[in-house]
Motif scaffolding. Structure first.
Motif, PDB file in Angstrom:
ATOM      1  N   ALA A 363       0.812  -1.219   0.000  1.00 54.77           N
ATOM      2  CA  ALA A 363       0.000   0.000   0.000  1.00 54.77           C
ATOM      3  C   ALA A 363       0.843   1.265   0.000  1.00 54.77           C
ATOM      4  O   ALA A 363       0.408   2.305  -0.516  1.00 54.77           O
ATOM      5  N   THR A 364       2.061   1.205   0.545  1.00 53.98           N
ATOM      6  CA  THR A 364       2.850   2.427   0.746  1.00 53.98           C
ATOM      7  C   THR A 364       4.251   2.377   0.145  1.00 53.98           C
ATOM      8  O   THR A 364       4.898   3.416   0.020  1.00 53.98           O
ATOM      9  N   GLY A 365       4.754   1.183  -0.161  1.00 57.44           N
ATOM     10  CA  GLY A 365       6.144   1.053  -0.605  1.00 57.44           C
ATOM     11  C   GLY A 365       7.141   1.109   0.537  1.00 57.44           C
ATOM     12  O   GLY A 365       8.348   1.147   0.313  1.00 57.44           O
ATOM     13  N   LEU A 366       6.650   1.089   1.786  1.00 60.71           N
ATOM     14  CA  LEU A 366       7.507   1.163   2.964  1.00 60.71           C
ATOM     15  C   LEU A 366       7.503  -0.164   3.711  1.00 60.71           C
ATOM     16  O   LEU A 366       6.531  -0.924   3.659  1.00 60.71           O
ATOM     17  N   GLU A 367       8.588  -0.429   4.427  1.00 62.13           N
ATOM     18  CA  GLU A 367       8.673  -1.605   5.288  1.00 62.13           C
ATOM     19  C   GLU A 367       8.544  -1.155   6.736  1.00 62.13           C
ATOM     20  O   GLU A 367       9.240  -0.240   7.180  1.00 62.13           O
ATOM     21  N   ALA A 368       7.656  -1.792   7.475  1.00 64.93           N
ATOM     22  CA  ALA A 368       7.473  -1.467   8.892  1.00 64.93           C
ATOM     23  C   ALA A 368       8.320  -2.392   9.759  1.00 64.93           C
ATOM     24  O   ALA A 368       8.523  -3.568   9.423  1.00 64.93           O
ATOM     25  N   SER A 369       8.812  -1.858  10.863  1.00 68.22           N
ATOM     26  CA  SER A 369       9.488  -2.665  11.881  1.00 68.22           C
ATOM     27  C   SER A 369       8.550  -2.788  13.077  1.00 68.22           C
ATOM     28  O   SER A 369       7.998  -1.789  13.538  1.00 68.22           O
ATOM     29  N   ILE A 370       8.375  -4.011  13.566  1.00 67.95           N
ATOM     30  CA  ILE A 370       7.406  -4.264  14.628  1.00 67.95           C
ATOM     31  C   ILE A 370       8.146  -4.679  15.896  1.00 67.95           C
ATOM     32  O   ILE A 370       8.984  -5.581  15.874  1.00 67.95           O
ATOM     33  N   TYR A 371       7.822  -4.010  17.004  1.00 66.35           N
ATOM     34  CA  TYR A 371       8.438  -4.312  18.292  1.00 66.35           C
ATOM     35  C   TYR A 371       7.345  -4.688  19.287  1.00 66.35           C
ATOM     36  O   TYR A 371       6.394  -3.932  19.493  1.00 66.35           O
ATOM     37  N   LEU A 372       7.482  -5.860  19.899  1.00 60.52           N
ATOM     38  CA  LEU A 372       6.621  -6.236  21.016  1.00 60.52           C
ATOM     39  C   LEU A 372       7.354  -5.863  22.285  1.00 60.52           C
ATOM     40  O   LEU A 372       8.431  -6.390  22.579  1.00 60.52           O
ATOM     41  N   CYS A 373       6.800  -4.923  23.018  1.00 57.20           N
ATOM     42  CA  CYS A 373       7.503  -4.320  24.149  1.00 57.20           C
ATOM     43  C   CYS A 373       6.841  -4.657  25.480  1.00 57.20           C
ATOM     44  O   CYS A 373       5.689  -5.100  25.528  1.00 57.20           O
ATOM     45  N   SER A 374       7.586  -4.403  26.536  1.00 56.35           N
ATOM     46  CA  SER A 374       7.060  -4.522  27.893  1.00 56.35           C
ATOM     47  C   SER A 374       7.166  -3.164  28.571  1.00 56.35           C
ATOM     48  O   SER A 374       8.199  -2.492  28.436  1.00 56.35           O
ATOM     49  N   PRO A 375       6.119  -2.742  29.297  1.00 60.39           N
ATOM     50  CA  PRO A 375       6.234  -1.506  30.082  1.00 60.39           C
ATOM     51  C   PRO A 375       7.238  -1.736  31.212  1.00 60.39           C
ATOM     52  O   PRO A 375       7.106  -2.691  31.981  1.00 60.39           O
ATOM     53  N   THR A 376       8.242  -0.902  31.282  1.00 59.33           N
ATOM     54  CA  THR A 376       9.348  -1.151  32.195  1.00 59.33           C
ATOM     55  C   THR A 376       9.534  -0.013  33.181  1.00 59.33           C
ATOM     56  O   THR A 376       8.894   1.032  33.075  1.00 59.33           O
ATOM     57  N   ALA A 377      10.396  -0.232  34.161  1.00 55.24           N
ATOM     58  CA  ALA A 377      10.673   0.789  35.178  1.00 55.24           C
ATOM     59  C   ALA A 377      11.654   1.824  34.643  1.00 55.24           C
ATOM     60  O   ALA A 377      12.325   1.608  33.635  1.00 55.24           O
ATOM     61  N   GLY A 378      11.725   2.946  35.340  1.00 57.68           N
ATOM     62  CA  GLY A 378      12.573   4.047  34.937  1.00 57.68           C
ATOM     63  C   GLY A 378      14.046   3.802  35.235  1.00 57.68           C
ATOM     64  O   GLY A 378      14.470   2.692  35.562  1.00 57.68           O
ATOM     65  N   ALA A 379      14.828   4.858  35.131  1.00 57.45           N
ATOM     66  CA  ALA A 379      16.285   4.771  35.201  1.00 57.45           C
ATOM     67  C   ALA A 379      16.778   4.212  36.521  1.00 57.45           C
ATOM     68  O   ALA A 379      16.156   4.392  37.578  1.00 57.45           O
ATOM     69  N   ALA A 380      17.925   3.554  36.454  1.00 60.61           N
ATOM     70  CA  ALA A 380      18.497   2.943  37.660  1.00 60.61           C
ATOM     71  C   ALA A 380      19.967   2.623  37.454  1.00 60.61           C
ATOM     72  O   ALA A 380      20.443   2.526  36.307  1.00 60.61           O
ATOM     73  N   ARG A 381      20.667   2.466  38.557  1.00 61.24           N
ATOM     74  CA  ARG A 381      22.023   1.933  38.501  1.00 61.24           C
ATOM     75  C   ARG A 381      21.919   0.430  38.226  1.00 61.24           C
ATOM     76  O   ARG A 381      21.068  -0.256  38.806  1.00 61.24           O
ATOM     77  N   VAL A 382      22.764  -0.065  37.346  1.00 60.97           N
ATOM     78  CA  VAL A 382      22.707  -1.455  36.933  1.00 60.97           C
ATOM     79  C   VAL A 382      23.703  -2.271  37.749  1.00 60.97           C
ATOM     80  O   VAL A 382      24.871  -1.869  37.908  1.00 60.97           O
ATOM     81  N   ALA A 383      23.251  -3.417  38.256  1.00 59.67           N
ATOM     82  CA  ALA A 383      24.152  -4.299  38.997  1.00 59.67           C
ATOM     83  C   ALA A 383      25.212  -4.836  38.034  1.00 59.67           C
ATOM     84  O   ALA A 383      24.885  -5.347  36.959  1.00 59.67           O
ATOM     85  N   LYS A 384      26.463  -4.730  38.421  1.00 59.43           N
ATOM     86  CA  LYS A 384      27.556  -5.201  37.560  1.00 59.43           C
ATOM     87  C   LYS A 384      27.671  -6.722  37.635  1.00 59.43           C
ATOM     88  O   LYS A 384      27.350  -7.339  38.612  1.00 59.43           O
TER      89      LYS A 384
END
Length: 384
Positions: A363-384
């Motif tokens: 219909a458009t000549g474009l390719e869509a990219s589809i992402y299945l996401c999860s609602p996640t928490a905000g910023a944080a320090r990451v455990a090393k």
């Protein structure tokens, strides 16, 4: 999707020849509903998504910052409080320099850092990759310099840096969401007083983001024009913003307003109402109501705010045909390109994906990219 944290550590060691002290992560975001309401002191309903920017850092003994990114291997450096001129062409380093400049202007002390940046937030998709970068960096400075800033204060400094130093007149939605989101929730934000409350997303829904293939336009004269039109209508009513203008009052004065400005204001005022109603529908699990409100939002962005290109309208139409009342879909972001957001009952997910892959390119000549996401928490320090 791959976790950026190991790559950030690897890049840090490769660049600086030593291990980092800590890693900090901040997510991108998608706005479920509430478009062009933020700078009108209205309501927005975004969710953080499980795409992140991760920054590996090591504290220095001076006030120097040295930064490298996975796609930009050249080391960039500046002194705290002496950021100087911003780089040209919306350079990625400006977002870091803008934040450190905002902190310095506030009078807070901060230690220099060596840092390596790796992220997987899609760029030019309207998913807040720049805010994710700013908030991850802000968390790093806040933690390593023991500034004891609240997540909201970090978000405000990030917005200030982007407004005054990068030169983007953005709202604060992206920064608050990246800094303060809660897992499995959207965040209803009142952009007037910056109060926010988490709203659970029903576990019967998949959070689907479909990149249209049209790049998101971050800032343009089109946006400035729409902002000015909203300001003109507010001024006509003797108000600072459209937040306190009712739809009835606007309609009563329609004949005295420029026709285009009237439509712009009608979108903003009705979108504020839709956003609050969508939060209530999410909280009660009323999927049919969510579908209706998201459809009204998309149509208002297309017909009143004039920011929906034909290809994205086609993409939304394809998904609507598959969903009916079993989920909602709309364009998300500032408009003219970028992504579509869909909240989809799980049993319809494969059906939607198949329809997009089959119908959208032809219909458009474009390719869509589809992402299945999860609602996640905000910023944080990451455990090393």
């Amino acid at each position: 999707m791959s976790n950026p944290a190991p790559s950030a550590t690897k890049l840090f060691v490769k660049t600086f020849g030593t291990k980092p002290d800590a890693l900090f992560s901040a997510p991108g975001r998608v706005n479920l509903i509430g478009e062009h309401t933020d700078y009108n002191d209205g309501f927005v309903l975004p969710a953080a998504i499980n795409f992140h920017t991760v920054i590996a850092v090591k504290v220095r003994t001076d006030d120097q910052f040295r930064a490298v990114a996975d796609n930009y291997p050249e080391i960039r450096q500046w002194r705290y409080g002496a950021e100087g001129e911003m780089a040209a062409n919306d350079d990625w380093i400006n977002y870091l320099k803008g934040f450190s400049a905002a902190v310095a202007l506030s009078g807070l002390p901060a230690k220099g850092l060596d840092l390596a940046v790796v992220g997987n937030v899609p760029v030019d998709a309207g998913l807040a990759s720049s805010a994710s970068l700013e908030i991850a960096f802000g968390c790093a400075i806040n933690d390593t310099s023991q500034l004891h800033l609240s997540p909201l204060a970090v978000a405000q400094l990030a917005q200030r840096g982007e407004n005054h130093y990068v030169g983007h007149a953005c709202g604060i939605m992206d920064h608050i969401t990246s800094a303060m989101a809660e897992e499995d929730c959207a965040l209803l934000i009142d952009c007037m007083d910056l109060e926010s409350q988490p709203v659970s997303i029903p576990d019967t829904l998949s959070l689907m983001i479909i990149n249209s293939g049209l790049p998101s336009v971050r800032h343009s004269e089109d946006f400035n024009e729409r902002r000015q039109q909203c300001e003109q209508v507010a001024e006509h009513f003797g108000l600072d913003t459209l937040r306190h203008l009712s739809l009835a009052s606007l309609q009563q004065q329609q004949a005295t307003l420029d026709a285009t400005a009237f439509r712009r204001a009608r979108h903003v005022i009705s979108e504020n109402l839709r956003t609050q109603k969508t939060a209530r529908a999410l909280a009660t699990g009323d999927i049919g109501r969510i579908a209706q409100l998201m459809a009204e939002s998309h149509d208002s962005m297309r017909d009143d705010f004039d920011i929906v290109p034909p290809a994205i309208d086609t993409l939304v139409h394809i998904i609507r045909q598959q969903l009916g009342s079993h989920g909602g879909v709309r364009m998300t972001g500032k408009g003219f390109g970028g992504c579509v957001i869909a909240l989809v009952e799980h049993e319809y997910t494969d059906k939607v994906i198949a329809a997009v892959e089959r119908q959208y390119p032809s219909a458009t000549g474009l390719e869509a990219s589809i992402y299945l996401c999860s609602p996640t928490a905000g910023a944080a320090r990451v455990a090393k």
